[in-house]
Design a protein around this motif. Structure first.
Motif, PDB file in Angstrom:
ATOM      1  N   LEU A 164       0.827  -1.198   0.000  1.00 21.55           N
ATOM      2  CA  LEU A 164       0.000   0.000   0.000  1.00 21.55           C
ATOM      3  C   LEU A 164       0.866   1.255   0.000  1.00 21.55           C
ATOM      4  N   VAL A 165       1.961   1.255   0.753  1.00 20.75           N
ATOM      5  CA  VAL A 165       2.874   2.398   0.749  1.00 20.75           C
ATOM      6  C   VAL A 165       3.385   2.658  -0.666  1.00 20.75           C
ATOM      7  N   GLU A 166       3.804   1.601  -1.344  1.00 15.04           N
ATOM      8  CA  GLU A 166       4.336   1.773  -2.693  1.00 15.04           C
ATOM      9  C   GLU A 166       3.264   2.253  -3.665  1.00 15.04           C
ATOM     10  N   LEU A 167       2.041   1.759  -3.507  1.00 12.80           N
ATOM     11  CA  LEU A 167       0.967   2.193  -4.389  1.00 12.80           C
ATOM     12  C   LEU A 167       0.598   3.646  -4.115  1.00 12.80           C
ATOM     13  N   GLU A 168       0.553   4.028  -2.841  1.00 10.44           N
ATOM     14  CA  GLU A 168       0.293   5.426  -2.502  1.00 10.44           C
ATOM     15  C   GLU A 168       1.333   6.336  -3.152  1.00 10.44           C
ATOM     16  N   ARG A 169       2.582   5.957  -3.077  1.00  9.71           N
ATOM     17  CA  ARG A 169       3.653   6.768  -3.641  1.00  9.71           C
ATOM     18  C   ARG A 169       3.571   6.815  -5.161  1.00  9.71           C
ATOM     19  N   ALA A 170       3.162   5.711  -5.755  1.00 10.46           N
ATOM     20  CA  ALA A 170       3.071   5.663  -7.216  1.00 10.46           C
ATOM     21  C   ALA A 170       1.939   6.531  -7.751  1.00 10.46           C
ATOM     22  N   LEU A 171       0.846   6.613  -7.003  1.00  9.56           N
ATOM     23  CA  LEU A 171      -0.330   7.350  -7.465  1.00  9.56           C
ATOM     24  C   LEU A 171      -0.343   8.809  -7.025  1.00  9.56           C
ATOM     25  N   ALA A 172       0.501   9.162  -6.063  1.00 11.53           N
ATOM     26  CA  ALA A 172       0.405  10.454  -5.380  1.00 11.53           C
ATOM     27  C   ALA A 172       0.459  11.653  -6.317  1.00 11.53           C
ATOM     28  N   GLY A 173       1.277  11.577  -7.352  1.00 11.50           N
ATOM     29  CA  GLY A 173       1.444  12.724  -8.224  1.00 11.50           C
ATOM     30  C   GLY A 173       0.698  12.620  -9.537  1.00 11.50           C
ATOM     31  N   ARG A 174      -0.181  11.634  -9.663  1.00 16.67           N
ATOM     32  CA  ARG A 174      -0.835  11.374 -10.942  1.00 16.67           C
ATOM     33  C   ARG A 174      -2.331  11.681 -10.879  1.00 16.67           C
ATOM     34  N   PRO A 175      -2.758  12.775 -11.513  1.00 13.84           N
ATOM     35  CA  PRO A 175      -4.203  12.978 -11.640  1.00 13.84           C
ATOM     36  C   PRO A 175      -4.787  11.854 -12.496  1.00 13.84           C
ATOM     37  N   PRO A 176      -6.010  11.394 -12.240  1.00 16.10           N
ATOM     38  CA  PRO A 176      -6.970  11.929 -11.280  1.00 16.10           C
ATOM     39  C   PRO A 176      -6.816  11.370  -9.870  1.00 16.10           C
ATOM     40  N   TYR A 177      -5.908  10.387  -9.677  1.00 10.23           N
ATOM     41  CA  TYR A 177      -5.769   9.777  -8.356  1.00 10.23           C
ATOM     42  C   TYR A 177      -5.381  10.823  -7.313  1.00 10.23           C
ATOM     43  N   ARG A 178      -4.411  11.664  -7.667  1.00  3.97           N
ATOM     44  CA  ARG A 178      -3.957  12.710  -6.746  1.00  3.97           C
ATOM     45  C   ARG A 178      -5.121  13.538  -6.211  1.00  3.97           C
ATOM     46  N   ASP A 179      -6.017  13.914  -7.093  1.00  4.65           N
ATOM     47  CA  ASP A 179      -7.068  14.855  -6.733  1.00  4.65           C
ATOM     48  C   ASP A 179      -8.190  14.222  -5.911  1.00  4.65           C
ATOM     49  N   LEU A 180      -8.178  12.889  -5.794  1.00  4.92           N
ATOM     50  CA  LEU A 180      -9.183  12.189  -4.994  1.00  4.92           C
ATOM     51  C   LEU A 180      -8.664  11.844  -3.603  1.00  4.92           C
ATOM     52  N   ALA A 181      -7.447  12.276  -3.297  1.00  9.04           N
ATOM     53  CA  ALA A 181      -6.831  11.937  -2.016  1.00  9.04           C
ATOM     54  C   ALA A 181      -7.499  12.686  -0.867  1.00  9.04           C
ATOM     55  N   ALA A 182      -7.427  12.093   0.311  1.00 10.04           N
ATOM     56  CA  ALA A 182      -8.000  12.731   1.500  1.00 10.04           C
ATOM     57  C   ALA A 182      -7.311  14.051   1.812  1.00 10.04           C
ATOM     58  N   GLN A 183      -6.019  14.145   1.492  1.00  7.35           N
ATOM     59  CA  GLN A 183      -5.266  15.367   1.726  1.00  7.35           C
ATOM     60  C   GLN A 183      -4.396  15.675   0.515  1.00  7.35           C
ATOM     61  N   LEU A 184      -4.085  16.942   0.358  1.00  2.36           N
ATOM     62  CA  LEU A 184      -3.192  17.387  -0.699  1.00  2.36           C
ATOM     63  C   LEU A 184      -1.942  17.973  -0.069  1.00  2.36           C
TER      64      LEU A 184
END
Length: 255
Positions: A227-247
């Protein structure tokens, strides 16, 4: 290769605490900045830093940290935590509200400012961001973490609270109403505009907790490394980034 990938491959990098799904992205960005500064001892200001989840590891890495927080209990816990970690001489606790920040910090004294989960609760975020900018030395960096609006809309809608979801989505501040614990929520453009208006240059925007709050606890706890690796992989990629609980926005005061 993204900055979040590069930092994990940097020899002799700042170790910090173990990465978790809720902190991995933030620490990865901070590690890259600390590595960029080399062996320099930095002056760090942590606004709303509470019990020292970021302050104490930064002090352990050899930096001097001032934590400003409104809660005396949190600051007492910070002091105990710093003492137990052997860095009490590197951590200073200052009681104060974010809205009064301008009167609590020295201008152009900090190399790095952390402002996590503060701008959504203060009376007016603009003067707080202005104070953050003033506190930074030219070339200094700011790590700003804010609540995301889109995640709040989806979360309420998925729980069947459609009217509340509509209020969060359409209201000017992204609040759910008078009972909401947050005064406002942000999208990436709005948060970036707030920092830019204060004179900061936004270098990076990442999503924090893109998936962590959506998964069943058994999955999140049982596969934390993945999960840590997936979070890091998606963190900077819209639209995933924009659906995060925090920015998470990383910005710099121009030199």
């Amino acid at each position: 290769m993204t900055r979040l990938d590069r930092v994990e491959q940097t020899p002799g990098r700042f170790a910090g605490p173990p990465l978790t799904p809720r902190t991995a992205v933030i620490w990865s960005v901070l590690r890259a900045e600390l590595d960029r500064r080399g062996a320099a001892e930095l002056t760090v200001l942590d606004v709303g830093g509470g019990t020292g989840g970021f302050a104490v590891p930064l002090a352990q890495a050899g930096h001097r940290v001032t934590v400003v927080d409104a809660s005396p209990d949190a600051l007492a816990a910070l002091t105990r935590r710093a003492t137990e970690a052997g860095v009490a001489d590197r951590v200073r606790a200052v009681q104060g509200d974010g809205d009064a920040l301008a009167g609590l910090v020295e201008p152009a004294a900090a190399d790095l400012v952390l402002c996590h989960a503060v701008l959504e609760v203060v009376d007016d975020p603009a003067p707080v961001v202005a104070a953050l900018t003033t506190a930074l030395r030219p070339g200094g960096a700011a790590s700003v973490l804010v609540a995301g609006r889109a995640a709040a809309v989806l979360g309420r809608a998925m729980n069947g609270h459609l009217e509340v979801a509509a209020t969060v989505a359409t209201g000017p501040a992204g609040s759910a109403g008078p009972r909401d614990t947050l005064r406002r929520r942000y999208d990436a453009d709005g948060a970036a505009a707030l920092l830019t208006a204060a004179g900061l240059v936004v270098e990076e925007i990442h999503g924090v907790r893109v998936l962590a709050d959506l998964l069943p606890a058994a999955v999140a706890d049982g596969q934390q490394g993945a999960l840590v690796e997936l979070e890091r992989a998606l963190a900077g990629r819209p639209p995933y980034r924009d659906l995060a609980a925090q920015l998470h926005l990383f910005a710099r005061r121009p030199a």
